[in-house]
Design a protein around this motif. Structure first.
Motif, PDB file in Angstrom:
ATOM      1  N   ASP A   1      21.774  48.060  20.027  1.00  0.00           N
ATOM      2  CA  ASP A   1      22.991  48.783  20.422  1.00  0.00           C
ATOM      3  C   ASP A   1      22.700  49.979  21.332  1.00  0.00           C
ATOM      4  O   ASP A   1      23.623  50.616  21.850  1.00  0.00           O
ATOM      5  CB  ASP A   1      23.808  49.220  19.203  1.00  0.00           C
ATOM      6  CG  ASP A   1      23.026  50.112  18.239  1.00  0.00           C
ATOM      7  OD1 ASP A   1      21.902  50.548  18.595  1.00  0.00           O
ATOM      8  OD2 ASP A   1      23.526  50.363  17.131  1.00  0.00           O
ATOM      9  N   ALA A   2      21.408  50.292  21.569  1.00  0.00           N
ATOM     10  CA  ALA A   2      21.067  51.359  22.517  1.00  0.00           C
ATOM     11  C   ALA A   2      21.195  50.901  23.964  1.00  0.00           C
ATOM     12  O   ALA A   2      21.321  51.732  24.875  1.00  0.00           O
ATOM     13  CB  ALA A   2      19.640  51.849  22.264  1.00  0.00           C
ATOM     14  N   LEU A   3      21.183  49.592  24.189  1.00  0.00           N
ATOM     15  CA  LEU A   3      21.241  49.074  25.562  1.00  0.00           C
ATOM     16  C   LEU A   3      22.626  49.292  26.165  1.00  0.00           C
ATOM     17  O   LEU A   3      23.649  49.002  25.529  1.00  0.00           O
ATOM     18  CB  LEU A   3      20.912  47.578  25.569  1.00  0.00           C
ATOM     19  CG  LEU A   3      19.507  47.186  25.091  1.00  0.00           C
ATOM     20  CD1 LEU A   3      19.374  45.670  25.052  1.00  0.00           C
ATOM     21  CD2 LEU A   3      18.437  47.796  25.996  1.00  0.00           C
ATOM     22  N   GLU A   4      22.648  49.773  27.410  1.00  0.00           N
ATOM     23  CA  GLU A   4      23.911  50.053  28.086  1.00  0.00           C
ATOM     24  C   GLU A   4      24.184  49.095  29.241  1.00  0.00           C
ATOM     25  O   GLU A   4      25.296  49.059  29.767  1.00  0.00           O
ATOM     26  CB  GLU A   4      23.898  51.496  28.614  1.00  0.00           C
ATOM     27  CG  GLU A   4      23.775  52.520  27.505  1.00  0.00           C
ATOM     28  CD  GLU A   4      23.633  53.939  28.028  1.00  0.00           C
ATOM     29  OE1 GLU A   4      23.767  54.143  29.254  1.00  0.00           O
ATOM     30  OE2 GLU A   4      23.367  54.850  27.227  1.00  0.00           O
ATOM     31  N   ALA A   5      23.175  48.318  29.653  1.00  0.00           N
ATOM     32  CA  ALA A   5      23.336  47.327  30.723  1.00  0.00           C
ATOM     33  C   ALA A   5      22.125  46.408  30.682  1.00  0.00           C
ATOM     34  O   ALA A   5      21.082  46.746  30.101  1.00  0.00           O
ATOM     35  CB  ALA A   5      23.464  47.994  32.092  1.00  0.00           C
ATOM     36  N   ALA A   6      22.256  45.239  31.311  1.00  0.00           N
ATOM     37  CA  ALA A   6      21.144  44.299  31.333  1.00  0.00           C
ATOM     38  C   ALA A   6      21.172  43.482  32.616  1.00  0.00           C
ATOM     39  O   ALA A   6      22.247  43.193  33.170  1.00  0.00           O
ATOM     40  CB  ALA A   6      21.199  43.364  30.126  1.00  0.00           C
ATOM     41  N   PHE A   7      19.982  43.111  33.079  1.00  0.00           N
ATOM     42  CA  PHE A   7      19.812  42.238  34.242  1.00  0.00           C
ATOM     43  C   PHE A   7      18.920  41.080  33.813  1.00  0.00           C
ATOM     44  O   PHE A   7      17.808  41.302  33.324  1.00  0.00           O
ATOM     45  CB  PHE A   7      19.189  43.012  35.405  1.00  0.00           C
ATOM     46  CG  PHE A   7      20.078  44.096  35.944  1.00  0.00           C
ATOM     47  CD1 PHE A   7      20.970  43.833  36.978  1.00  0.00           C
ATOM     48  CD2 PHE A   7      20.046  45.371  35.388  1.00  0.00           C
ATOM     49  CE1 PHE A   7      21.805  44.835  37.462  1.00  0.00           C
ATOM     50  CE2 PHE A   7      20.873  46.372  35.863  1.00  0.00           C
ATOM     51  CZ  PHE A   7      21.758  46.107  36.912  1.00  0.00           C
ATOM     52  N   PHE A   8      19.417  39.861  34.001  1.00  0.00           N
ATOM     53  CA  PHE A   8      18.708  38.670  33.525  1.00  0.00           C
ATOM     54  C   PHE A   8      18.266  37.800  34.691  1.00  0.00           C
ATOM     55  O   PHE A   8      19.078  37.365  35.500  1.00  0.00           O
ATOM     56  CB  PHE A   8      19.588  37.865  32.579  1.00  0.00           C
ATOM     57  CG  PHE A   8      18.951  36.578  32.132  1.00  0.00           C
ATOM     58  CD1 PHE A   8      17.766  36.591  31.403  1.00  0.00           C
ATOM     59  CD2 PHE A   8      19.523  35.346  32.441  1.00  0.00           C
ATOM     60  CE1 PHE A   8      17.164  35.400  30.995  1.00  0.00           C
ATOM     61  CE2 PHE A   8      18.930  34.162  32.039  1.00  0.00           C
ATOM     62  CZ  PHE A   8      17.749  34.187  31.312  1.00  0.00           C
ATOM     63  N   SER A   9      16.960  37.528  34.755  1.00  0.00           N
ATOM     64  CA  SER A   9      16.379  36.723  35.820  1.00  0.00           C
ATOM     65  C   SER A   9      16.061  35.318  35.334  1.00  0.00           C
ATOM     66  O   SER A   9      15.358  35.139  34.344  1.00  0.00           O
ATOM     67  CB  SER A   9      15.093  37.390  36.333  1.00  0.00           C
ATOM     68  OG  SER A   9      14.331  36.484  37.108  1.00  0.00           O
ATOM     69  N   ASN A  10      16.592  34.334  36.065  1.00  0.00           N
ATOM     70  CA  ASN A  10      16.291  32.929  35.791  1.00  0.00           C
ATOM     71  C   ASN A  10      16.611  32.126  37.054  1.00  0.00           C
ATOM     72  O   ASN A  10      17.538  32.457  37.780  1.00  0.00           O
ATOM     73  CB  ASN A  10      17.118  32.412  34.599  1.00  0.00           C
ATOM     74  CG  ASN A  10      16.934  30.934  34.367  1.00  0.00           C
ATOM     75  OD1 ASN A  10      17.660  30.121  34.935  1.00  0.00           O
ATOM     76  ND2 ASN A  10      15.963  30.587  33.543  1.00  0.00           N
ATOM     77  N   THR A  11      15.842  31.085  37.292  1.00  0.00           N
ATOM     78  CA  THR A  11      16.040  30.288  38.503  1.00  0.00           C
ATOM     79  C   THR A  11      16.456  28.853  38.226  1.00  0.00           C
ATOM     80  O   THR A  11      17.339  28.321  38.900  1.00  0.00           O
ATOM     81  CB  THR A  11      14.738  30.278  39.340  1.00  0.00           C
ATOM     82  OG1 THR A  11      14.378  31.622  39.662  1.00  0.00           O
ATOM     83  CG2 THR A  11      14.919  29.501  40.631  1.00  0.00           C
ATOM     84  N   PHE A  12      15.863  28.196  37.219  1.00  0.00           N
ATOM     85  CA  PHE A  12      16.018  26.748  37.086  1.00  0.00           C
ATOM     86  C   PHE A  12      16.821  26.276  35.883  1.00  0.00           C
ATOM     87  O   PHE A  12      16.972  25.075  35.670  1.00  0.00           O
ATOM     88  CB  PHE A  12      14.626  26.086  37.028  1.00  0.00           C
ATOM     89  CG  PHE A  12      13.834  26.208  38.302  1.00  0.00           C
ATOM     90  CD1 PHE A  12      14.452  26.216  39.540  1.00  0.00           C
ATOM     91  CD2 PHE A  12      12.451  26.314  38.260  1.00  0.00           C
ATOM     92  CE1 PHE A  12      13.719  26.322  40.711  1.00  0.00           C
ATOM     93  CE2 PHE A  12      11.710  26.415  39.420  1.00  0.00           C
ATOM     94  CZ  PHE A  12      12.346  26.428  40.656  1.00  0.00           C
TER      95      PHE A  12
ATOM     96  N   THR B   1      12.978  41.799  40.717  1.00  0.00           N
ATOM     97  CA  THR B   1      14.277  42.220  41.243  1.00  0.00           C
ATOM     98  C   THR B   1      15.162  42.733  40.115  1.00  0.00           C
ATOM     99  O   THR B   1      15.890  43.723  40.277  1.00  0.00           O
ATOM    100  CB  THR B   1      14.965  41.060  41.970  1.00  0.00           C
ATOM    101  OG1 THR B   1      14.132  40.600  43.048  1.00  0.00           O
ATOM    102  CG2 THR B   1      16.308  41.482  42.544  1.00  0.00           C
ATOM    103  N   ALA B   2      15.103  42.080  38.953  1.00  0.00           N
ATOM    104  CA  ALA B   2      15.851  42.573  37.786  1.00  0.00           C
ATOM    105  C   ALA B   2      15.410  43.984  37.424  1.00  0.00           C
ATOM    106  O   ALA B   2      16.233  44.858  37.116  1.00  0.00           O
ATOM    107  CB  ALA B   2      15.659  41.623  36.605  1.00  0.00           C
TER     108      ALA B   2
END
Length: 413
Positions: free
Chosen positions: A43-54, A92-93
């Motif tokens: 619950d401390a996380l305020e944003a997220a960036f998820f990297s995936n290609t396939f 990049t994430a």
């Protein structure tokens, strides 16, 4: 706006082939590892960036991959951005997480990458890499590589002739670059084998590496030909894996112990350009920007993780990052400067060649490794006195260079 941005949590699983695991499962595990490393609850996380290609290509999960991953482990409501930048997706994430914190939009942000590439249908896995090129001009690109290769004065031994198929198209692109370098600067196949052997040694010390067996220079040279001058031991394997980093603001860090925090001194993202092989490389251009942002130079870097989808990738990037003059990457490797105990160790994890290269996670795996080095937690592969470390992560290919690239420079606090 945050004056400084830090990494306070790192997570990674061993890269390998996991027939019984999926993207979701691996992403959950490394997120939990990174949160525990940071001493935080989800619950401390305020944003997220998820990297995936396939994932979409193999399992038809498109569009909302990050939301699917995080919601299924109880992380909801926060802004989630899906990142797709070929092999540079993970870094990049991290760059986007850094930007978000730097801009003051959030104090604690997750950068996460996960990928499953191994498949019972081997050609499906290998064929997927072609989507990281300009698909609309794919045939034109192949013809361009063939024409360029014809102009090189490199004698290919009959017993080294490459097979007709069974490899990623990127191996042909790297082979073209290697042959150009051999023709232009006198680089040899043995130089590439020295680099690969060094990385197999480093990987033998890394419990999270996909390949953990050392190989001599002679064994590397004698391995199965892929595309001259590359042998199998010089090339990254197909595999699965995940890695994560948690980024925070200086304001947040002031409330906590900072003994294991890592300052992000530079975070640079750029795209390639139309150029010939003798033109300025994207790595040279972005490295100059990263060094300027960090206020340091190549000689200040204690160790580096460089994008070595093949041994030629490392040779080329040691030059582009300014660790040695252009054209001297091969002889430089022979001095053992890039080996543990040398002047400037490169790819202490084993690199993409041996640690593995699950596309969307690779950039964050580099950050995991240099993070361990700067914290003094790398065990038997520890670089003594590591203070500043660099990670260079390239993605895709258009023309004669990467379509995208990120460079990060981290500092021990």
């Amino acid at each position: 706006m945050s004056q400084d941005v830090y990494i306070i949590g790192l997570g990674m699983i061993r890269f390998n082939k996991y027939p019984d695991r999926d993207v979701r499962d691996m992403a959950h595990e490394v997120t939990r590892i990174a949160l525990a490393d940071a001493g935080l609850d989800a619950d401390a996380l305020e944003a997220a960036f998820f990297s995936n290609t396939f994932w979409g290509m193999f399992s038809n999960q498109h569009s909302i991959r990050g939301q699917v991953i995080l919601r299924s482990m109880g992380i909801q409501k926060i802004p989630v951005t899906n990142v797709e930048n070929a092999c540079a997706g993970g870094s990049t994430a991290l760059h986007l997480a850094w930007m978000t914190v730097k801009a003051g939009m959030a104090d604690v942000v997750l950068a996460l990458g996960a990928e499953k590439i191994s498949n019972p249908n081997k050609m499906l896995s290998l064929g997927a890499y072609a989507s990281c090129m300009d698909v609309g001009n794919f045939q034109k690109h192949l013809e361009m590589m063939q024409e360029i290769s014809k102009s090189f004065t490199v004698d290919i031994p009959p017993d080294q002739a490459p097979p007709g198929d069974g490899r990623s198209i990127f191996m042909d692109a790297y082979a073209m670059g290697a042959k150009w370098h051999m023709s232009r600067f006198g680089t040899t196949q043995r130089h590439l084998a020295v680099i690969a052997s060094k990385n197999h040694f480093h990987a033998s010390l890394n419990p999270l590496a996909q390949y953990q067996q050392p190989m001599s220079v002679e064994e590397v040279l004698a391995d199965k030909p892929v595309a001259y001058p590359l042998t199998r031991a010089m090339c990254s394997p197909v595999g699965d894996g995940a890695a994560a980093a948690i980024v925070c603001s200086d304001r947040f860090l002031r409330k906590r112990s900072s003994s294991r925090a890592l300052r992000i001194r530079a975070s640079v993202l750029g795209s390639g350009s139309d150029r010939n092989l003798d033109g300025e490389d994207i790595g040279e251009r972005l490295a100059r920007q990263a060094y300027e942002m960090a206020g340091v130079g190549p000689s200040d870097i204690s160790c580096a993780e460089l994008h070595d989808a093949t041994a030629y990738g490392e040779l080329h990037q040691t030059e582009a990052m300014g660790f040695c003059p252009i054209g001297e990457g091969g002889p430089y490797a022979e001095t053992f400067a890039t080996r543990l105990g040398g002047k400037q160790p490169v790819n202490t994890s084993g690199g993409l060649e041996c640690r593995g290269h699950p596309i969307g996670a690779s950039g964050l795996a580099q950050i995991y490794e240099i993070g361990l080095q700067l914290r003094g937690e790398a065990g038997s592969r520890q670089v003594e006195g590591a203070r500043l470390a660099l990670a260079e992560n390239g993605g895709g290919n258009i023309g004669v260079e990467e379509a995208a690239m990120c460079i990060h420079i981290l500092e021990r606090v």
